[in-house]
Design a protein around this motif. Sequence first.
Motif, PDB file in Angstrom:
ATOM      1  N   GLY A   8       0.848  -1.201   0.000  1.00  0.00           N
ATOM      2  CA  GLY A   8       0.000   0.000   0.000  1.00  0.00           C
ATOM      3  C   GLY A   8       0.870   1.232   0.000  1.00  0.00           C
ATOM      4  N   GLN A   9       0.262   2.281   0.477  1.00  0.00           N
ATOM      5  CA  GLN A   9       0.907   3.608   0.515  1.00  0.00           C
ATOM      6  C   GLN A   9       2.270   3.547   1.195  1.00  0.00           C
ATOM      7  OE1 GLN A   9      -0.842   6.279  -0.491  1.00  0.00           O
ATOM      8  NE2 GLN A   9       0.520   7.907   0.157  1.00  0.00           N
ATOM      9  N   PHE A  10       2.410   2.618   2.121  1.00  0.00           N
ATOM     10  CA  PHE A  10       3.587   2.622   3.001  1.00  0.00           C
ATOM     11  C   PHE A  10       4.587   1.547   2.679  1.00  0.00           C
ATOM     12  CE2 PHE A  10       2.190   5.863   5.510  1.00  0.00           C
ATOM     13  CZ  PHE A  10       0.971   5.635   6.106  1.00  0.00           C
ATOM     14  N   VAL A  21       2.757  -5.329   2.948  1.00  0.00           N
ATOM     15  CA  VAL A  21       1.940  -5.852   4.050  1.00  0.00           C
ATOM     16  C   VAL A  21       2.000  -7.377   3.972  1.00  0.00           C
ATOM     17  CG1 VAL A  21      -0.337  -5.855   5.138  1.00  0.00           C
ATOM     18  CG2 VAL A  21       0.419  -3.854   3.853  1.00  0.00           C
ATOM     19  N   ALA A  50      -1.849  -9.172  10.470  1.00  0.00           N
ATOM     20  CA  ALA A  50      -1.352  -8.526   9.259  1.00  0.00           C
ATOM     21  C   ALA A  50      -0.270  -7.559   9.727  1.00  0.00           C
ATOM     22  CB  ALA A  50      -2.466  -7.780   8.542  1.00  0.00           C
ATOM     23  N   LYS A  62       2.148  -4.423   8.608  1.00  0.00           N
ATOM     24  CA  LYS A  62       2.547  -3.395   7.638  1.00  0.00           C
ATOM     25  C   LYS A  62       3.998  -3.051   7.934  1.00  0.00           C
ATOM     26  CE  LYS A  62      -1.430  -0.444   6.482  1.00  0.00           C
ATOM     27  NZ  LYS A  62      -2.489  -1.123   7.222  1.00  0.00           N
ATOM     28  N   THR A  68      -1.745  -5.649  13.119  1.00  0.00           N
ATOM     29  CA  THR A  68      -3.204  -5.599  13.352  1.00  0.00           C
ATOM     30  C   THR A  68      -3.792  -7.001  13.270  1.00  0.00           C
ATOM     31  OG1 THR A  68      -3.869  -5.433  11.032  1.00  0.00           O
ATOM     32  CG2 THR A  68      -3.302  -3.369  12.155  1.00  0.00           C
ATOM     33  N   GLU A  69      -5.054  -7.106  13.649  1.00  0.00           N
ATOM     34  CA  GLU A  69      -5.751  -8.368  13.431  1.00  0.00           C
ATOM     35  C   GLU A  69      -5.782  -8.648  11.927  1.00  0.00           C
ATOM     36  OE1 GLU A  69     -10.086  -6.579  14.207  1.00  0.00           O
ATOM     37  OE2 GLU A  69     -10.172  -8.693  13.612  1.00  0.00           O
ATOM     38  N   MET A 124      -7.536  -9.975   8.421  1.00  0.00           N
ATOM     39  CA  MET A 124      -8.854 -10.096   7.782  1.00  0.00           C
ATOM     40  C   MET A 124      -8.656 -10.902   6.498  1.00  0.00           C
ATOM     41  SD  MET A 124     -10.896  -8.393   9.782  1.00  0.00           S
ATOM     42  CE  MET A 124     -12.327  -7.837   8.863  1.00  0.00           C
ATOM     43  N   ARG A 125      -9.229 -12.103   6.465  1.00  0.00           N
ATOM     44  CA  ARG A 125      -8.812 -13.093   5.459  1.00  0.00           C
ATOM     45  C   ARG A 125      -9.291 -12.804   4.039  1.00  0.00           C
ATOM     46  NH1 ARG A 125     -12.893 -17.570   5.641  1.00  0.00           N
ATOM     47  NH2 ARG A 125     -11.323 -18.838   4.620  1.00  0.00           N
ATOM     48  N   GLY A 182      -9.454  -9.737   2.540  1.00  0.00           N
ATOM     49  CA  GLY A 182      -8.865  -8.548   1.910  1.00  0.00           C
ATOM     50  C   GLY A 182      -9.805  -7.356   1.865  1.00  0.00           C
ATOM     51  N   LYS A 219     -15.051  -8.713  -6.944  1.00  0.00           N
ATOM     52  CA  LYS A 219     -14.882 -10.153  -7.198  1.00  0.00           C
ATOM     53  C   LYS A 219     -16.222 -10.894  -7.089  1.00  0.00           C
ATOM     54  CE  LYS A 219     -12.159 -14.092  -5.532  1.00  0.00           C
ATOM     55  NZ  LYS A 219     -11.263 -14.578  -4.480  1.00  0.00           N
ATOM     56  N   ASN A 226     -10.382   1.015   2.030  1.00  0.00           N
ATOM     57  CA  ASN A 226      -9.831   1.026   3.387  1.00  0.00           C
ATOM     58  C   ASN A 226     -10.731   0.324   4.392  1.00  0.00           C
ATOM     59  OD1 ASN A 226      -7.472   2.350   2.684  1.00  0.00           O
ATOM     60  ND2 ASN A 226      -8.423   4.362   2.817  1.00  0.00           N
ATOM     61  N   LEU A 253     -12.057  -3.776   5.334  1.00  0.00           N
ATOM     62  CA  LEU A 253     -11.588  -5.142   5.111  1.00  0.00           C
ATOM     63  C   LEU A 253     -12.676  -6.148   5.452  1.00  0.00           C
ATOM     64  CD1 LEU A 253      -8.087  -4.510   6.641  1.00  0.00           C
ATOM     65  CD2 LEU A 253      -8.438  -5.307   4.308  1.00  0.00           C
ATOM     66  N   ASP A 302      -7.295   1.350   9.115  1.00  0.00           N
ATOM     67  CA  ASP A 302      -6.388   2.488   8.897  1.00  0.00           C
ATOM     68  C   ASP A 302      -6.978   3.833   9.298  1.00  0.00           C
ATOM     69  OD1 ASP A 302      -5.583   0.597   6.063  1.00  0.00           O
ATOM     70  OD2 ASP A 302      -4.322   0.858   7.834  1.00  0.00           O
ATOM     71  N   TYR A 311      -0.309  12.969  -1.535  1.00  0.00           N
ATOM     72  CA  TYR A 311      -1.474  12.345  -0.895  1.00  0.00           C
ATOM     73  C   TYR A 311      -2.134  13.317   0.084  1.00  0.00           C
ATOM     74  CZ  TYR A 311      -4.116   9.461   2.367  1.00  0.00           C
ATOM     75  OH  TYR A 311      -5.116   8.949   3.171  1.00  0.00           O
TER      76      TYR A 311
HETATM   77  C1  LIG Z   1      -9.351 -15.189  -1.871  1.00  0.00           C
HETATM   78  N1  LIG Z   1      -8.700 -13.905  -1.941  1.00  0.00           N
HETATM   79  C2  LIG Z   1      -7.312 -14.094  -2.384  1.00  0.00           C
HETATM   80  C3  LIG Z   1      -6.612 -12.778  -2.503  1.00  0.00           C
HETATM   81  N2  LIG Z   1      -6.705 -12.075  -1.201  1.00  0.00           N
HETATM   82  C4  LIG Z   1      -5.614 -11.659  -0.568  1.00  0.00           C
HETATM   83  O1  LIG Z   1      -4.532 -11.860  -1.063  1.00  0.00           O
HETATM   84  C5  LIG Z   1      -5.699 -10.913   0.713  1.00  0.00           C
HETATM   85  C6  LIG Z   1      -6.114 -11.545   1.875  1.00  0.00           C
HETATM   86  C7  LIG Z   1      -6.146 -10.843   3.078  1.00  0.00           C
HETATM   87  C8  LIG Z   1      -5.757  -9.493   3.121  1.00  0.00           C
HETATM   88  N3  LIG Z   1      -5.813  -8.858   4.349  1.00  0.00           N
HETATM   89  C9  LIG Z   1      -5.259  -7.666   4.713  1.00  0.00           C
HETATM   90  N4  LIG Z   1      -4.625  -6.873   3.841  1.00  0.00           N
HETATM   91  C10 LIG Z   1      -4.137  -5.674   4.283  1.00  0.00           C
HETATM   92  C11 LIG Z   1      -3.498  -4.813   3.292  1.00  0.00           C
HETATM   93  C12 LIG Z   1      -2.894  -5.356   2.131  1.00  0.00           C
HETATM   94  C13 LIG Z   1      -2.304  -4.488   1.221  1.00  0.00           C
HETATM   95  C14 LIG Z   1      -2.322  -3.108   1.413  1.00  0.00           C
HETATM   96  C15 LIG Z   1      -2.962  -2.590   2.563  1.00  0.00           C
HETATM   97  N5  LIG Z   1      -3.122  -1.251   2.794  1.00  0.00           N
HETATM   98  C16 LIG Z   1      -2.166  -0.403   3.187  1.00  0.00           C
HETATM   99  O2  LIG Z   1      -1.041  -0.800   3.294  1.00  0.00           O
HETATM  100  C17 LIG Z   1      -2.568   1.003   3.445  1.00  0.00           C
HETATM  101  C18 LIG Z   1      -3.897   1.370   3.460  1.00  0.00           C
HETATM  102  C19 LIG Z   1      -4.252   2.705   3.681  1.00  0.00           C
HETATM  103  C20 LIG Z   1      -3.301   3.664   3.904  1.00  0.00           C
HETATM  104  C21 LIG Z   1      -3.671   5.109   4.109  1.00  0.00           C
HETATM  105  C22 LIG Z   1      -2.811   5.751   5.180  1.00  0.00           C
HETATM  106  C23 LIG Z   1      -3.476   5.840   2.787  1.00  0.00           C
HETATM  107  C24 LIG Z   1      -5.107   5.247   4.569  1.00  0.00           C
HETATM  108  C25 LIG Z   1      -1.962   3.288   3.884  1.00  0.00           C
HETATM  109  C26 LIG Z   1      -1.594   1.958   3.664  1.00  0.00           C
HETATM  110  C27 LIG Z   1      -3.527  -3.436   3.484  1.00  0.00           C
HETATM  111  C28 LIG Z   1      -4.246  -5.246   5.605  1.00  0.00           C
HETATM  112  N6  LIG Z   1      -4.899  -6.073   6.465  1.00  0.00           N
HETATM  113  C29 LIG Z   1      -5.185  -5.909   7.801  1.00  0.00           C
HETATM  114  C30 LIG Z   1      -5.889  -7.013   8.169  1.00  0.00           C
HETATM  115  N7  LIG Z   1      -6.005  -7.863   7.131  1.00  0.00           N
HETATM  116  C31 LIG Z   1      -5.404  -7.264   6.064  1.00  0.00           C
HETATM  117  C32 LIG Z   1      -5.333  -8.864   1.959  1.00  0.00           C
HETATM  118  C33 LIG Z   1      -5.316  -9.562   0.762  1.00  0.00           C
HETATM  119  C34 LIG Z   1      -8.053 -11.882  -0.699  1.00  0.00           C
HETATM  120  C35 LIG Z   1      -8.716 -13.224  -0.622  1.00  0.00           C
END
Ligand SMILES: CN1CCN(C(=O)c2ccc(Nc3nc(-c4cccc(NC(=O)c5ccc(C(C)(C)C)cc5)c4)cn4ccnc34)cc2)CC1
Length: 285
Positions: free
Chosen positions: A35-37, A40, A52, A54, A98-99, A101-102, A104, A112, A152, A154, A165, A177
């Motif tokens: 993500g932005q940072f 993850v 999860a 970050k 963080t906790e 979230m399966r 996404g 999807k 933002n 999940l 977030d 941003y």
């Molecule tokens: C069957 N599908 C297969 C594909 N899939 C996944 O790969 C998938 C599964 C679980 C995921 N869970 C999480 N994914 C993330 C996640 C993943 C990538 C990017 C981010 N986001 C960030 O990093 C992020 C978001 C917002 C911000 C600001 C400050 C701009 C508001 C900055 C940074 C979060 C955070 N989580 C916190 C708790 N659980 C999750 C994410 C993706 C979803 C399920």
Amino acid sequence: TSPCDRPAPATAGLSHDKWEIDPHELMLHDELGSGQFGVVRRGKWRGSIDVAVKMMKEGTMSEDDFIEEAKVMTKLQHTNLVQLYGVCSKNRPIFIVTEYMRHGSLLNYLRKHEQSLSSNQGLLLDMCIQICKGMAYLERHNYIHRDLAARNCLVGSENIVKVADFGLARYVLDDQYTSSGGTKFPIKWAPPEVLNYTRFSSKSDIWAYGVLMWEVFTCGKMPYGRLKNTEVVERVQKGIILEKPKGCYKEVFDIMRKCWSPSPEQRPSFRNLKDQLVNVSQGIL
Ligand SMILES: CN1CCN(C(=O)c2ccc(Nc3nc(-c4cccc(NC(=O)c5ccc(C(C)(C)C)cc5)c4)cn4ccnc34)cc2)CC1
């Protein structure tokens, strides 16, 4: 009674601060995205808790300010908020834990599962109600999200949806941003007072929540389609609002419209929005 037969105080042994996580207690697994940072990753904390993590790319956020704020964030606890367990701030990059979230992000989930979701207005409304409950909790704690959007939120098991977030936007260093003229500023989720004066409040979160409802009921369409940011700003200033999503109940769209009142004071609070949404949900479904 002598001190030895009194129970030890609960904080005994927790020498470091509660919000500080020992990285040795983390096992990192597959990447969830970036993500932005930065990256993850999925992980395990203390061998059994799904997390999860970050991993904050250097220079992307004001770290000391964030670490200070993390102490407050760990106290914000609600079933519809993604729980911040803590931070690893003793070395770089810092980790935000963080906790997990399966399923996404809500945005990807809507896109999807558009096929099955588009014919299930009840489930779409329930997702909105869950997010509203999480936001009503933040509102009660005078906590502003500043970047509420489907991307933002999940999704967890059994269609649980949580807000993620919250408040993090304040620590992003990239002024593309943070400034409303920047290319990464979430223009399409911003009310007039934010576009003109960057005046954030729980009422600007309400405007964003209205756009989030529109995202949910269109199963993840981009608000205002491919319009450029300048064209969106022009429309919002003129009071032109998003059109009713196909198949969306009029009662639901009427609630979205209230979130887009030009003046913040006329917009509902999350507290009374939740009551309106629950009434609609009981009425039409
Ligand atoms: C069957 N599908 C297969 C594909 N899939 C996944 O790969 C998938 C599964 C679980 C995921 N869970 C999480 N994914 C993330 C996640 C993943 C990538 C990017 C981010 N986001 C960030 O990093 C992020 C978001 C917002 C911000 C600001 C400050 C701009 C508001 C900055 C940074 C979060 C955070 N989580 C916190 C708790 N659980 C999750 C994410 C993706 C979803 C399920």
